[in-house]
Motif scaffolding. Structure first.
Motif, PDB file in Angstrom:
ATOM      1  N   ALA A 297       0.971  -1.458   0.166  1.00  0.00           N
ATOM      2  CA  ALA A 297       0.070  -0.120   0.032  1.00  0.00           C
ATOM      3  C   ALA A 297       0.961   1.171   0.000  1.00  0.00           C
ATOM      4  O   ALA A 297       1.991   1.201   0.638  1.00  0.00           O
ATOM      5  CB  ALA A 297      -0.963  -0.123   1.160  1.00  0.00           C
ATOM      6  N   GLY A 298       0.560   2.134  -0.802  1.00  0.00           N
ATOM      7  CA  GLY A 298       1.102   3.504  -0.932  1.00  0.00           C
ATOM      8  C   GLY A 298       2.137   3.453  -1.980  1.00  0.00           C
ATOM      9  O   GLY A 298       2.762   4.683  -2.243  1.00  0.00           O
ATOM     10  N   THR A 299       2.736   2.423  -2.626  1.00  0.00           N
ATOM     11  CA  THR A 299       3.717   2.526  -3.589  1.00  0.00           C
ATOM     12  C   THR A 299       3.291   3.254  -4.578  1.00  0.00           C
ATOM     13  O   THR A 299       2.133   3.103  -5.257  1.00  0.00           O
ATOM     14  CB  THR A 299       3.989   0.887  -4.164  1.00  0.00           C
ATOM     15  OG1 THR A 299       4.305   0.016  -2.936  1.00  0.00           O
ATOM     16  CG2 THR A 299       5.051   0.883  -5.152  1.00  0.00           C
ATOM     17  N   ILE A 300       4.083   4.125  -5.385  1.00  0.00           N
ATOM     18  CA  ILE A 300       3.395   4.811  -6.425  1.00  0.00           C
ATOM     19  C   ILE A 300       4.420   4.423  -7.652  1.00  0.00           C
ATOM     20  O   ILE A 300       5.713   4.123  -7.640  1.00  0.00           O
ATOM     21  CB  ILE A 300       4.005   6.527  -6.185  1.00  0.00           C
ATOM     22  CG1 ILE A 300       3.025   7.000  -4.875  1.00  0.00           C
ATOM     23  CG2 ILE A 300       3.935   7.386  -7.400  1.00  0.00           C
ATOM     24  CD1 ILE A 300       3.511   8.260  -4.403  1.00  0.00           C
ATOM     25  N   VAL A 301       3.855   4.259  -8.837  1.00  0.00           N
ATOM     26  CA  VAL A 301       4.393   4.022 -10.114  1.00  0.00           C
ATOM     27  C   VAL A 301       4.119   5.382 -10.993  1.00  0.00           C
ATOM     28  O   VAL A 301       3.024   5.505 -11.468  1.00  0.00           O
ATOM     29  CB  VAL A 301       3.889   2.887 -10.782  1.00  0.00           C
ATOM     30  CG1 VAL A 301       4.552   2.468 -12.073  1.00  0.00           C
ATOM     31  CG2 VAL A 301       4.264   1.614  -9.994  1.00  0.00           C
TER      32      VAL A 301
ATOM     33  N   GLY B 184       1.242  10.601 -22.635  1.00  0.00           N
ATOM     34  CA  GLY B 184       0.045  10.605 -21.802  1.00  0.00           C
ATOM     35  C   GLY B 184       0.450   9.707 -20.534  1.00  0.00           C
ATOM     36  O   GLY B 184      -0.193   8.836 -19.965  1.00  0.00           O
ATOM     37  N   THR B 185       1.931  10.257 -19.923  1.00  0.00           N
ATOM     38  CA  THR B 185       2.353   9.685 -18.718  1.00  0.00           C
ATOM     39  C   THR B 185       1.315   9.523 -17.564  1.00  0.00           C
ATOM     40  O   THR B 185       0.506  10.339 -17.127  1.00  0.00           O
ATOM     41  CB  THR B 185       3.582  10.303 -18.124  1.00  0.00           C
ATOM     42  OG1 THR B 185       4.484  10.064 -19.016  1.00  0.00           O
ATOM     43  CG2 THR B 185       3.879   9.919 -16.760  1.00  0.00           C
ATOM     44  N   THR B 186       1.068   8.203 -16.916  1.00  0.00           N
ATOM     45  CA  THR B 186       0.227   7.990 -15.707  1.00  0.00           C
ATOM     46  C   THR B 186       0.841   7.806 -14.597  1.00  0.00           C
ATOM     47  O   THR B 186       1.833   7.136 -14.580  1.00  0.00           O
ATOM     48  CB  THR B 186      -0.858   6.990 -16.188  1.00  0.00           C
ATOM     49  OG1 THR B 186      -1.228   7.118 -17.716  1.00  0.00           O
ATOM     50  CG2 THR B 186      -1.971   6.770 -15.260  1.00  0.00           C
ATOM     51  N   ILE B 187       0.110   8.376 -13.503  1.00  0.00           N
ATOM     52  CA  ILE B 187       0.891   8.174 -12.122  1.00  0.00           C
ATOM     53  C   ILE B 187      -0.334   7.287 -11.096  1.00  0.00           C
ATOM     54  O   ILE B 187      -1.393   7.789 -11.139  1.00  0.00           O
ATOM     55  CB  ILE B 187       1.088   9.330 -11.516  1.00  0.00           C
ATOM     56  CG1 ILE B 187       2.000  10.228 -12.452  1.00  0.00           C
ATOM     57  CG2 ILE B 187       1.765   9.170 -10.272  1.00  0.00           C
ATOM     58  CD1 ILE B 187       1.866  11.748 -12.250  1.00  0.00           C
ATOM     59  N   PHE B 188       0.276   6.271 -10.744  1.00  0.00           N
ATOM     60  CA  PHE B 188      -0.654   5.172  -9.946  1.00  0.00           C
ATOM     61  C   PHE B 188      -0.220   5.090  -8.555  1.00  0.00           C
ATOM     62  O   PHE B 188       1.079   5.424  -8.461  1.00  0.00           O
ATOM     63  CB  PHE B 188      -0.689   3.792 -10.575  1.00  0.00           C
ATOM     64  CG  PHE B 188      -1.017   3.637 -12.099  1.00  0.00           C
ATOM     65  CD1 PHE B 188      -2.497   3.847 -12.377  1.00  0.00           C
ATOM     66  CD2 PHE B 188      -0.129   3.600 -13.007  1.00  0.00           C
ATOM     67  CE1 PHE B 188      -2.710   3.676 -13.672  1.00  0.00           C
ATOM     68  CE2 PHE B 188      -0.404   3.809 -14.465  1.00  0.00           C
ATOM     69  CZ  PHE B 188      -1.798   3.414 -14.635  1.00  0.00           C
ATOM     70  N   GLN B 189      -0.978   4.736  -7.517  1.00  0.00           N
ATOM     71  CA  GLN B 189      -0.605   4.442  -6.083  1.00  0.00           C
ATOM     72  C   GLN B 189      -1.355   3.234  -5.621  1.00  0.00           C
ATOM     73  O   GLN B 189      -2.604   2.943  -6.182  1.00  0.00           O
ATOM     74  CB  GLN B 189      -0.905   5.565  -5.404  1.00  0.00           C
ATOM     75  CG  GLN B 189      -0.326   5.534  -3.769  1.00  0.00           C
ATOM     76  CD  GLN B 189      -0.534   6.568  -3.001  1.00  0.00           C
ATOM     77  OE1 GLN B 189      -1.316   7.292  -3.104  1.00  0.00           O
ATOM     78  NE2 GLN B 189       0.346   6.923  -2.244  1.00  0.00           N
ATOM     79  N   SER B 190      -0.871   2.342  -5.394  1.00  0.00           N
ATOM     80  CA  SER B 190      -1.198   0.953  -4.819  1.00  0.00           C
ATOM     81  C   SER B 190      -2.408   1.391  -3.607  1.00  0.00           C
ATOM     82  O   SER B 190      -2.072   2.261  -2.771  1.00  0.00           O
ATOM     83  CB  SER B 190      -0.117   0.177  -4.312  1.00  0.00           C
ATOM     84  OG  SER B 190      -0.635  -0.907  -3.631  1.00  0.00           O
ATOM     85  N   GLY B 191      -3.318   0.752  -3.783  1.00  0.00           N
ATOM     86  CA  GLY B 191      -4.452   1.122  -2.957  1.00  0.00           C
ATOM     87  C   GLY B 191      -5.596   2.427  -3.189  1.00  0.00           C
ATOM     88  O   GLY B 191      -6.300   2.759  -2.573  1.00  0.00           O
ATOM     89  N   ASN B 192      -4.996   3.020  -4.244  1.00  0.00           N
ATOM     90  CA  ASN B 192      -5.760   4.460  -4.566  1.00  0.00           C
ATOM     91  C   ASN B 192      -6.320   4.193  -5.852  1.00  0.00           C
ATOM     92  O   ASN B 192      -5.509   4.195  -6.906  1.00  0.00           O
ATOM     93  CB  ASN B 192      -4.722   5.452  -4.532  1.00  0.00           C
ATOM     94  CG  ASN B 192      -5.433   6.732  -4.683  1.00  0.00           C
ATOM     95  OD1 ASN B 192      -6.575   6.935  -5.210  1.00  0.00           O
ATOM     96  ND2 ASN B 192      -5.033   8.121  -4.306  1.00  0.00           N
ATOM     97  N   GLY B 193      -7.608   3.944  -5.909  1.00  0.00           N
ATOM     98  CA  GLY B 193      -8.084   3.485  -7.416  1.00  0.00           C
ATOM     99  C   GLY B 193      -8.174   4.930  -8.344  1.00  0.00           C
ATOM    100  O   GLY B 193      -8.073   4.648  -9.619  1.00  0.00           O
ATOM    101  N   ASN B 194      -7.965   6.036  -7.775  1.00  0.00           N
ATOM    102  CA  ASN B 194      -7.586   7.254  -8.640  1.00  0.00           C
ATOM    103  C   ASN B 194      -6.321   7.223  -9.220  1.00  0.00           C
ATOM    104  O   ASN B 194      -5.405   6.959  -8.434  1.00  0.00           O
ATOM    105  CB  ASN B 194      -8.144   8.412  -7.993  1.00  0.00           C
ATOM    106  CG  ASN B 194      -8.211   9.699  -8.710  1.00  0.00           C
ATOM    107  OD1 ASN B 194      -8.492   9.501  -9.951  1.00  0.00           O
ATOM    108  ND2 ASN B 194      -8.180  10.823  -8.255  1.00  0.00           N
ATOM    109  N   HIS B 195      -6.023   7.750 -10.376  1.00  0.00           N
ATOM    110  CA  HIS B 195      -4.783   8.187 -10.821  1.00  0.00           C
ATOM    111  C   HIS B 195      -4.597   9.417 -11.370  1.00  0.00           C
ATOM    112  O   HIS B 195      -5.701   9.970 -11.949  1.00  0.00           O
ATOM    113  CB  HIS B 195      -4.494   6.969 -11.614  1.00  0.00           C
ATOM    114  CG  HIS B 195      -5.356   6.588 -12.889  1.00  0.00           C
ATOM    115  ND1 HIS B 195      -6.500   6.098 -12.931  1.00  0.00           N
ATOM    116  CD2 HIS B 195      -5.321   7.376 -14.099  1.00  0.00           C
ATOM    117  CE1 HIS B 195      -7.252   6.126 -13.960  1.00  0.00           C
ATOM    118  NE2 HIS B 195      -6.537   7.132 -14.728  1.00  0.00           N
ATOM    119  N   PHE B 196      -3.555   9.862 -11.754  1.00  0.00           N
ATOM    120  CA  PHE B 196      -3.240  11.086 -12.295  1.00  0.00           C
ATOM    121  C   PHE B 196      -2.693  10.995 -13.712  1.00  0.00           C
ATOM    122  O   PHE B 196      -1.936   9.902 -14.146  1.00  0.00           O
ATOM    123  CB  PHE B 196      -1.925  12.157 -11.422  1.00  0.00           C
ATOM    124  CG  PHE B 196      -2.352  12.328 -10.189  1.00  0.00           C
ATOM    125  CD1 PHE B 196      -3.197  13.767 -10.257  1.00  0.00           C
ATOM    126  CD2 PHE B 196      -2.151  11.695  -9.061  1.00  0.00           C
ATOM    127  CE1 PHE B 196      -3.450  14.144  -9.012  1.00  0.00           C
ATOM    128  CE2 PHE B 196      -2.778  12.431  -7.772  1.00  0.00           C
ATOM    129  CZ  PHE B 196      -3.239  13.501  -7.663  1.00  0.00           C
TER     130      PHE B 196
END
Length: 281
Positions: free
Chosen positions: A181-185, A191-203
């Motif tokens: 949880a909390g890991t960021i990719v 169209g670079t995408t930024i994800f976070q584990s446990g967070n359904g929303n993404h940038f």
């Protein structure tokens, strides 16, 4: 999905307190630039310093130290093979970035293993470039630190197991959710995408272009992410990372109006000016 824009930059980048000092703006350790990739860690360090990092230490090949100091006297540098000093500096750092210009030999494998074992939950740990490839291959334990990966599509394939053609937002989010949880990719692509584990929303980024397709662009981005991660603590780590990624592309887009290709070092030169304008607007 949340589209990143200037609103986020204005939220994150705040004026500095009058009574602050360099220790308030992040103590960074950058590791990489092993032969023959010495320039990569220099570009990452340039970006970190220009992003406002308070203290930047670079662990690199002994032969690369003079070049680091020549390009960036504001940074300190030492031999990555000095295990005692490397251990001390990891323990002192707020943010550790490993990977820009990291080759894949016995030394680099041992170095990554040591860093993964040393970083703590109170630190931010960023893996870029060669470190992502090694981490994917070496079956290392997951770091205890708040972890950020900054892969391009092939590196994300190695890390996630998703072929490039399969890397949809939904499948990538599923892969990220398999991490602690909390890991960021930061999935670097058009169209670079930024994800976070446990967070359904993404940038999602809607700016950037082929003028950024040149060596060192990812190293500069990693340095900016490290610089922002060590500052602006009133905002979440995810927001700080997204702001760094957006600013990187926003500067490149502006420079592309007069340049066929945008050099990563030119982006670094512009960072302090943009940050100054943003915190005053």
């Amino acid at each position: 999905m949340e589209v990143v824009d200037y609103t986020l930059l204005k939220k994150i980048i705040q004026p500095r307190a009058l009574n602050s000092h360099k220790g308030d703006y992040g103590r960074l350790l950058l590791i990489g630039g092993t032969y023959p990739f010495g320039g990569a860690i220099i570009m990452a360090a340039l970006a970190a310093v220009h992003s406002g990092a308070g203290l930047v230490m670079v662990a690199t090949d002994r032969e690369n130290i003079a070049a680091v100091h020549a390009h960036l006297p504001e940074a300190m540098a030492f031999d990555v093979q000095d295990k005692k000093l490397l251990t001390e500096q990891v323990q002192k750092a707020d943010v550790v970035l490993i990977g820009p210009g990291l080759a894949e030999s016995k030394l680099e494998k041992a170095t990554l293993r040591l860093i993964v074992e040393l970083v703590s939950k109170h630190q931010v740990f960023i893996m870029d470039g060669g470190a992502i490839s090694l981490f994917s291959k070496e079956a290392l334990p997951f770091p205890k630190a708040q972890t950020i990966f900054t892969p391009h599509q092939k590196e994300w394939e190695r890390l996630s197991g998703l072929k490039i053609a399969e890397q949809s937002v939904e499948k990538s989010q599923e892969a990220v959710n398999s991490f602690p949880a909390g890991t960021i990719v930061v999935q670097k692509k058009h169209g670079t995408t930024i994800f976070q584990s446990g967070n359904g929303n993404h940038f999602q980024l809607t700016i950037g272009g082929p003028y950024q397709a040149t060596g060192g662009m990812g190293d500069t981005l990693a340095g900016m992410v490290a610089g922002f991660s060590g500052q602006f603590k009133s905002s979440s780590l995810l927001e700080r990372v997204a702001a760094a990624v957006y600013l990187h592309s926003a500067i490149a887009e502006e420079l592309s109006k007069e340049n066929y290709v945008v050099l990563p070092t030119e982006i670094s030169k512009e960072i302090p000016k943009w940050m100054r304008r943003l915190c005053q607007s």
